[in-house]
Structures are given as structure tokens and as C-alpha cells.
Design a protein around this motif. Sequence first.
Motif, PDB file in Angstrom:
ATOM      1  N   SER A  96     -20.572  22.059 -25.993  1.00 11.35           N
ATOM      2  CA  SER A  96     -21.440  21.961 -24.813  1.00 11.35           C
ATOM      3  C   SER A  96     -22.463  20.842 -24.980  1.00 11.35           C
ATOM      4  CB  SER A  96     -22.144  23.299 -24.559  1.00 11.35           C
ATOM      5  OG  SER A  96     -23.004  23.632 -25.642  1.00 11.35           O
ATOM      6  N   THR A  99     -20.544  17.611 -24.448  1.00  7.37           N
ATOM      7  CA  THR A  99     -20.246  17.501 -23.013  1.00  7.37           C
ATOM      8  C   THR A  99     -21.489  17.085 -22.238  1.00  7.37           C
ATOM      9  OG1 THR A  99     -18.526  19.187 -23.196  1.00  7.37           O
ATOM     10  CG2 THR A  99     -19.401  18.757 -21.003  1.00  7.37           C
ATOM     11  N   SER A 158     -24.495  20.933 -17.265  1.00  6.20           N
ATOM     12  CA  SER A 158     -24.095  20.765 -18.668  1.00  6.20           C
ATOM     13  C   SER A 158     -25.261  21.042 -19.600  1.00  6.20           C
ATOM     14  CB  SER A 158     -23.531  19.361 -18.892  1.00  6.20           C
ATOM     15  OG  SER A 158     -24.538  18.369 -18.703  1.00  6.20           O
ATOM     16  N   LEU A 161     -25.710  24.778 -19.625  1.00  9.40           N
ATOM     17  CA  LEU A 161     -24.671  25.375 -20.448  1.00  9.40           C
ATOM     18  C   LEU A 161     -25.036  25.279 -21.928  1.00  9.40           C
ATOM     19  CD1 LEU A 161     -21.855  26.603 -20.817  1.00  9.40           C
ATOM     20  CD2 LEU A 161     -20.910  24.275 -20.752  1.00  9.40           C
ATOM     21  N   THR A 162     -25.563  24.114 -22.317  1.00  6.60           N
ATOM     22  CA  THR A 162     -25.988  23.947 -23.715  1.00  6.60           C
ATOM     23  C   THR A 162     -27.118  24.911 -24.058  1.00  6.60           C
ATOM     24  OG1 THR A 162     -25.367  21.610 -23.613  1.00  6.60           O
ATOM     25  CG2 THR A 162     -26.827  22.265 -25.395  1.00  6.60           C
ATOM     26  N   ALA A 165     -25.720  28.496 -24.304  1.00  5.86           N
ATOM     27  CA  ALA A 165     -24.998  28.651 -25.567  1.00  5.86           C
ATOM     28  C   ALA A 165     -25.968  28.803 -26.731  1.00  5.86           C
ATOM     29  CB  ALA A 165     -24.067  27.462 -25.794  1.00  5.86           C
TER      30      ALA A 165
END
Length: 522
Positions: A96, A99, A158, A161-162, A165
Amino acid sequence: MNSFNDNLRQTMIDILSTQESELAIQSSSNQAAQLALYYAQGSQLNAESKRDLAQVSYGSKERLFNEADSLKELVSNILTSANQGKALVENAMSLSATTAANVQIASNAIMKLASDIGSVFSMVNAADFNSEIYEMANECNALISKTAYLAESASQISMELTLLAAEVDIPTLNSTAEKTNVSIKDLVSVLNDQLATVKEHLNSTCEALKNTNAGESQANETFKLTSANRKALENSLILANEKLNLNLEVKNQSFKSFTVSFDYLKEPFEGGKGIAKNYYILLVKNSERLIFTIADAEQAILNQKVIGEVVPSETDPQQSASITINAKDLIDSDGDPIQLGQAYAIFVLAAYTSDYKKAINNYNDYLSAPSQPFSLSHTLQHAESESIKLNKTTNTLSFGLIENTDFKVEYRCMYLLIDSNGKDGSLTFPFSTSIAEQVNAGCYDVAHIVKKKINEEESSIVGTTQITGATTDNFGNPLIEGKTYLPVVLSFCTEKLTVVNQFTNSLSALRLTAPFIFQTTK
């Protein structure tokens, strides 16, 4: 009385006295054997109770161990999953982040391109407004603006998402799983040790029960043997008394009266006719019964110290007498008033008819051997069986009876464990008044009583006692939930020692009393 008659009478007395002594010894042995059997069967019940409790404990420990053991496998799987999750989350975080960086680079490039196209559109708008190239530039600008917006959104997503996570607390989860796995393993180890200990205890209780069963079996055999010996001696004494001593018997004793029965003397060779014209009944202190002679008897008759006289009838088909003697104002052969609790014996002096004395050329009368010793006493009233009831709501036992107002009596309530699995739900151990008198103080409850006077001599008595967590059965074992018990009440004299032998304790009727299933109150 001539020497032959003297020797014959002395032999008769010796035979009866010897048999009485042997019976007394055997009765004592039988009573001791019965008490030994009672305690042996009590030990057996105690051992069975401990074995049952050990089985329950072992069963619960075994179930707990099995549950913990199944959890051990589950926790192991959870730990494996946590380790896999840790690797996956770490990989997801790396991917992630990469990305997000790539999307940000692409987004920056798109934004730069959008800026350049915007500048070109501004120039076309100024130089060639509404021309064909203007329309193309305008459309291109709109598309790049939308693409730039989408690129910014993708960049935002993105990065989120990081962030998400990174927020997954996989180290804590992994650490907790490892600790849980260690704890469960430790718990299983502890439970396994406890299970082994409980199993060892169960085995020891089973072995103890086996030993008590052997002891109970031996005590039972001893009791049966002494009972058979006692019965044989009783029958022998009855037969000897019947054949040698006019079948002289004292029965139906109470503090008010007693009954004397005996057979008439019969002519030995000529038709068995009666040969005595009068029978005199004498009351003799037991301490004097072996030295009481016909001269003493004749002196007592001369001094009118007899307690009964029977004139036989030749038409009596039974050829025997039975006379009930009132104890009030009764005196013994010494002229002393009869005393409750003191041991006495009965003698019968038969005065031969003149014709019979002439026929045998002997003018002495006949004196029997002494009867078996007896004493008069107040028999305490026992609790009426139908009145012995348990209030299951309050676990209160109550009972009632009628007793003499002046007697000092203690009412001891006992709870006997019965074999609820047996055919008749009966006791598995002997229990009598003599055994009830031996029950230890911690194994019975003394009832609280309320007296209500009926008349000058009698009172109505109501007794109650509470069953609590400290209540035990007659062997001292705590009452067990769900077990069946038989309540009994012992009327026990608490008068001073100098007069206590004037009373006979009494036990409520076991077979007529309703048992109950013990349940603790809510």
C-alpha cells in the motif's frame, strides 16, 4: 426339706443360674457385635459418600480438562492464523505504501499536464474564441481537469489505504495469541496434574471402600453368629425354665404393675393331678435371690409379706396361673416398699396338699428357683410417628407426643440415611434404642419443646428443630443434597444420676415414619 430335695433344688438353681449367666454374657457379646456392625456399616456409608464425592470431583475435573484440551488446539490454530495475518498485514502495508507513492507520482504528472493544458486553453481562448481549435482545446481542458480530480482522489484513497493498513494492530494481536497459547498450555498442564491427583484420591477412596466392605462383612458375620448363639441360649433357658421351674415368668412390666405366670405342680406318677393347695408369690431383691431359702419364704408368708396368692382349680384346663400385680404400696420379702429401677426376682412357694405330703412322707413345701431378674421403670413416651414431619419450605422438623409433666426429658432428633435404591427403601444398618443412646452429641439435634398442660399428670409436647448446613446424619456426615433420610426422635431421660435408672428411654417407630429427600432451602 430333705437333703435330696435340697440337692435337687440347688441343682435346678445352678442350671438356671449358669444358663442365665451364659445368656447375659452372650447378650453382651451380641450387643457389642451389633454396635460394631453399626459402626462398620457407618464407616461403609462414609466411605461410599467419599467415593461418590470423589467421583463427582473427578468427573468435573475431567470435563474441565477435556474442554481446556480442546481449547488448546483452537488457540494453537489462532496463533498460526495470527502469525499468518502478521505477515499478510506487513506485506499489505509495504504494497500500500508503494502504491500510494506511485499513485502520487502519477497524480503529480497529471496535475502538471493539466496545468499546461490549462495554459494552452487560456491562450486559445484569447486568440481563437469560438473557433474549431477552441472547441477542441476546451474539450481537452475539461477531460484533463476531470482526470486530475480523479488522480487526486486516487492519491487520497491510496494514502488512506496505507493509513488503514498501518492502523491494524497485528503485533498486539500476535502477542496476545502467543500469551493465550502459553496460558492455555499451562492451564492444561495444571488441570492434568489436578486430574491425576483427583484420580489418585478416587482410587484411594475406592480402596478404602473395599476395606470397609471387608470389615462390614466380617462384623456382619460376627453379629449373625452371636445372634444365633444368643437365640439358642434363650431357647435353652426357656426350655429349662419350663421343665425345671414351673415355667415361671415375669412380663408386661411397667411402673404401675407387672404380670407373673407359672404352671401348677402335678403329681408325677398317678394321672398328673394337682398336688398343691396354694401358691404364694414373693418378691425378693435380686441381690438376695441366690441365698433365699424355703425358710425365708415361709417366714415371709407368716409375716404376710407375699404379693399374691393363687388357689388352683382342678377344673382349670390350662393348669396354670397368670396374675397381674399392682405395684402401688407393694413390699418385698423384707417388708421394704418396692423401688423403681431396682432389680427383683419372683419366687413361688407351693403348699402341698396334706394327702400328697402323707403319700410321700415329706411335710415340706416346694419353693421354686428365682425368676429372671426384672425391674420396674417409667418408660418415656416416644414421638408419634405420624406427627414427625418436615416443613420443606423452612427445613424445620416437628413432632408431638403426650408425656408426664414432671419428667425431665431431652428429645434428640437424628437423621438416618436410607437406601433409596433398595427394594423397600430401608436402612442398611441396625438401629435401636440402645444404639441411639450411643450416638455422639455432635450427631443429633436437641429439639426445642413447647409444653401445654393437659391435666395434673400429663402435658402435650410439641418439638421443633431446624435443619441447617451444619446438620449431620447419625454418623456425623453432613446431609447430602438429593439423598433420602429417615427422621427419628429419641426420648432421653435427663434426670439426676441417682434416679435415672427409674426411667427407660424410648425411640420413635422407624417403620411407621415417613422419610424425606433433603434439599437446601433457597
